[in-house]
Write a protein that holds these residues in place. Structure first.
Motif, PDB file in Angstrom:
ATOM      1  N   ALA A 289       0.847  -1.198  -0.055  1.00 21.92           N
ATOM      2  CA  ALA A 289      -0.128  -0.005   0.005  1.00 21.92           C
ATOM      3  C   ALA A 289       0.760   1.165  -0.099  1.00 21.92           C
ATOM      4  CB  ALA A 289      -0.875   0.019   1.357  1.00 21.92           C
ATOM      5  N   LYS A 290       0.548   2.165  -0.954  1.00 24.82           N
ATOM      6  CA  LYS A 290       1.588   3.411  -0.979  1.00 24.82           C
ATOM      7  C   LYS A 290       0.309   4.522  -1.058  1.00 24.82           C
ATOM      8  CE  LYS A 290       5.590   1.007  -3.180  1.00 24.82           C
ATOM      9  NZ  LYS A 290       6.286   1.160  -4.307  1.00 24.82           N
ATOM     10  N   VAL A 291       0.738   5.537  -0.337  1.00 28.95           N
ATOM     11  CA  VAL A 291      -0.104   6.764  -0.124  1.00 28.95           C
ATOM     12  C   VAL A 291       0.828   8.108  -0.637  1.00 28.95           C
ATOM     13  CG1 VAL A 291      -1.585   8.171   1.092  1.00 28.95           C
ATOM     14  CG2 VAL A 291      -1.536   5.497   1.244  1.00 28.95           C
ATOM     15  N   ILE A 292       0.364   8.894  -1.384  1.00 30.98           N
ATOM     16  CA  ILE A 292       0.938  10.269  -1.349  1.00 30.98           C
ATOM     17  C   ILE A 292       0.449  11.184  -0.451  1.00 30.98           C
ATOM     18  CG2 ILE A 292       1.507  12.289  -2.875  1.00 30.98           C
ATOM     19  CD1 ILE A 292       2.944   9.693  -3.766  1.00 30.98           C
ATOM     20  N   ALA A 293       1.181  11.412   0.588  1.00 26.99           N
ATOM     21  CA  ALA A 293       0.762  12.448   1.716  1.00 26.99           C
ATOM     22  C   ALA A 293       1.949  13.187   2.458  1.00 26.99           C
ATOM     23  CB  ALA A 293      -0.176  11.561   2.639  1.00 26.99           C
ATOM     24  N   GLY A 294       2.771  13.876   1.472  1.00 25.37           N
ATOM     25  CA  GLY A 294       3.863  14.601   2.144  1.00 25.37           C
ATOM     26  C   GLY A 294       3.243  15.608   3.416  1.00 25.37           C
ATOM     27  N   HIS A 295       2.309  16.358   2.891  1.00 26.28           N
ATOM     28  CA  HIS A 295       1.765  17.380   3.818  1.00 26.28           C
ATOM     29  C   HIS A 295       1.504  16.774   5.314  1.00 26.28           C
ATOM     30  CE1 HIS A 295      -1.879  15.150   2.359  1.00 26.28           C
ATOM     31  NE2 HIS A 295      -2.462  15.488   3.502  1.00 26.28           N
ATOM     32  N   ALA A 296       0.859  15.410   5.420  1.00 32.58           N
ATOM     33  CA  ALA A 296       0.627  14.828   6.745  1.00 32.58           C
ATOM     34  C   ALA A 296       2.082  14.542   7.412  1.00 32.58           C
ATOM     35  CB  ALA A 296      -0.142  13.672   6.527  1.00 32.58           C
ATOM     36  N   VAL A 297       2.883  13.865   6.622  1.00 38.15           N
ATOM     37  CA  VAL A 297       4.231  13.756   7.356  1.00 38.15           C
ATOM     38  C   VAL A 297       4.780  15.272   7.677  1.00 38.15           C
ATOM     39  CG1 VAL A 297       6.707  12.616   7.047  1.00 38.15           C
ATOM     40  CG2 VAL A 297       4.403  11.752   6.166  1.00 38.15           C
ATOM     41  N   ARG A 298       4.925  16.130   7.104  1.00 40.55           N
ATOM     42  CA  ARG A 298       5.508  17.488   7.474  1.00 40.55           C
ATOM     43  C   ARG A 298       4.720  18.011   8.544  1.00 40.55           C
ATOM     44  NH1 ARG A 298       4.277  20.001   3.305  1.00 40.55           N
ATOM     45  NH2 ARG A 298       6.115  19.554   1.858  1.00 40.55           N
ATOM     46  N   ARG A 299       3.573  17.929   8.678  1.00 42.35           N
ATOM     47  CA  ARG A 299       2.803  18.375   9.901  1.00 42.35           C
ATOM     48  C   ARG A 299       3.219  17.593  11.025  1.00 42.35           C
ATOM     49  NH1 ARG A 299      -1.910  18.212   8.043  1.00 42.35           N
ATOM     50  NH2 ARG A 299      -2.040  20.434   7.042  1.00 42.35           N
ATOM     51  N   LEU A 300       3.137  16.326  10.798  1.00 40.09           N
ATOM     52  CA  LEU A 300       3.898  15.585  12.249  1.00 40.09           C
ATOM     53  C   LEU A 300       4.909  15.782  12.542  1.00 40.09           C
ATOM     54  CD1 LEU A 300       2.944  13.322  13.909  1.00 40.09           C
ATOM     55  CD2 LEU A 300       3.970  11.637  12.274  1.00 40.09           C
ATOM     56  N   ARG A 301       5.993  16.139  11.711  1.00 39.90           N
ATOM     57  CA  ARG A 301       7.416  16.532  12.094  1.00 39.90           C
ATOM     58  C   ARG A 301       7.439  17.701  12.666  1.00 39.90           C
ATOM     59  NH1 ARG A 301      10.880  19.449   9.450  1.00 39.90           N
ATOM     60  NH2 ARG A 301      10.076  19.529   7.660  1.00 39.90           N
TER      61      ARG A 301
END
Length: 464
Positions: A4-16
């Motif tokens: 499973a692969k998801v494009i979700a850079g915004h969520a990872v950046r927000r978490l960081r």
């Protein structure tokens, strides 16, 4: 979830950023390289299943945030906003939009909120409604969740298992649950008693009253919706509070939508329904009969199959009247520019469905940006009628990307690799200058007239 692969850079950046980490520090905690994390945050690499597991284990991260919190509701919702005539001359393409969402998610979210507020208030025009349109806020919240609410699906599936919904008379099963657990009885009333209502809850008499105008699937759905209000209250209230509308009307509309979502999930439990879809090739007729639902109920359920690790085909849905007005539009996880469009194209055969009630009309269409879709239209009458005897008619349109249509039973016998019908999002917003069906000029384009010639197309545009 393997693969499973998801494009979700915004969520990872927000978490960081919420954890006050640099890219190097977060990469070290996740045991990946800083350069790879940078590519993930810029949406140039997917969040793989392995990375998702590390995020969950390291940060107690809810994986639903990857798909439920995209800026502005995601690329599809942003394209719908940018289809407004105000932006017609900018010609923002898909790649440019995705770069914007990746590079400046905060700015994209700010634009979406400002646009929705202005759109809901009518944009300040002299003929605009004086109050905001709450349906704009509700639709945006549904888009934020990709029209998939996992907690409701899980609760409905658990109740369906408890009631053994897969066997026997669904109506009797639900009626018995309401009687035994909630002291509610069901009463079918003639139309002269409920002339303007399809259902009514009479708490004094402890009755759920149904109009005789409701057919079998509608009666089952009415009982399931009542059970949603009684047995999924906690889950639905949590979702309604989390939306933070600031508008009681919008909250009530959203809550009503969630009641119906739960009802559909109860009658068509996720895992069993998805297995049936895949086994039948998404055969609409077989599925409707197997689960005892109407075509519209089935079509809507198909747009909600977004469970991580067990996704269905990404269908979109629209409910359209004869004038081309849309009273329902759900993109789910579909990449559907048709859903975003405000106008309708006369070359789209959806309107032919009104002349062929009950028939399924399949069409392969291509939008000006090159995206191709297989659409399935079917017209139906709404239950009930007014005092004059008028019955509302709507076309229910399901669509899926053409590349996936080979998995759909309705596409059998239709060549999916041949030329598709070129359509657009309504004449004002369609960028095809040479369309022989064009009735209105393109927004932002200059008309030209040559009095010596008579062209095939009555509207000719100056060259840029």
């Amino acid at each position: 979830m393997s693969g499973a692969k998801v494009i979700a850079g915004h969520a990872v950046r927000r978490l960081r950023r919420q954890n006050g980490l640099s890219q190097a520090a977060m990469a070290e905690m996740l045991d990946i390289s800083p350069s790879y994390l940078n590519l993930v945050e810029r949406n140039q690499r997917p969040v793989s299943a392995a990375l998702l597991v590390r995020l969950v284990e390291t940060f107690d991260f809810d994986p639903r945030a990857l798909t439920s919190d995209a800026p502005g509701g995601g690329a599809a919702a942003m394209r719908r906003r940018l289809a407004d005539p105000l932006f017609a001359d900018l010609e923002i393409d898909r790649a440019e939009l995705e770069e914007w969402l990746a590079a400046a998610p905060g700015g994209a979210e700010a634009f979406a909120r400002a646009f929705d507020r202005l759109a809901g208030a009518g944009g300040g025009g002299t003929e605009a409604p004086a109050i905001p349109d709450p349906t704009v806020s509700v639709r945006r919240e549904i888009e934020r969740w990709r029209n998939h609410f996992p907690d409701l699906d899980a609760a409905a599936e658990g109740l369906a298992d408890e009631l053994r919904m897969g066997a026997g008379d669904l109506y009797a099963t639900l009626a018995e649950r309401l009687r035994v657990r909630h002291a509610l009885t069901i009463r079918i009333l003639p139309i002269d008693i409920l002339p303007e209502l399809l259902t009514r809850l009479d708490l004094h008499a402890r009755q759920l009253q149904l109009s005789e105008m409701l057919d079998g699937p509608a009666r089952v759905f009415a009982l399931a919706t009542q059970l949603a209000q009684l047995e999924a209250r906690a889950e639905i209230e949590a979702l309604a509070r989390g939306a933070a509308f600031g508008d009681r009307l919008a909250e009530r509309l959203f809550r009503r939508y969630l009641h119906r979502y739960f009802a559909a999930a109860l009658v068509m439990p996720y895992a069993r329904f998805l297995r049936a879809c895949e086994a039948t090739g998404y055969d609409l007729e077989i599925l409707a009969r197997r689960f005892g639902v109407s075509h519209e109920q089935l079509a809507h359920r198909l747009t909600t199959l977004g469970r991580v690790g067990a996704r269905g085909l990404p269908f979109f849905l629209m409910r359209i009247d004869r004038a081309g007005q849309v009273s329902k539009r759900y993109a789910g996880s579909a990449n559907a520019v048709l859903v975003e469009a405000d106008g309708r194209c006369p070359l789209w055969q959806v309107f032919a469905a009104f002349e062929r009630m009950g028939e399924t009309i399949f069409q392969l269409v291509e939008m000006p940006d090159g995206s191709r879709f297989a659409t399935i239209a079917r017209a139906q009458e709404r239950a009930g009628r007014d005092a004059s005897g008028v019955r509302a008619r709507f076309a229910i349109v399901l669509g899926v990307e053409a590349g996936l249509a080979g998995q759909v039973a309705a596409a059998r016998g239709h060549p999916l690799t041949e030329a598709a019908t070129p359509i657009g999002p309504g004449c004002r917003q369609c960028s095809r200058p040479a369309c022989p069906q064009r009735s209105l000029p393109i927004n932002g384009r200059v008309l030209t007239v040559n009095e010596r010639d008579r062209p095939i197309n009555t509207l000719v545009f100056a060259q840029d």
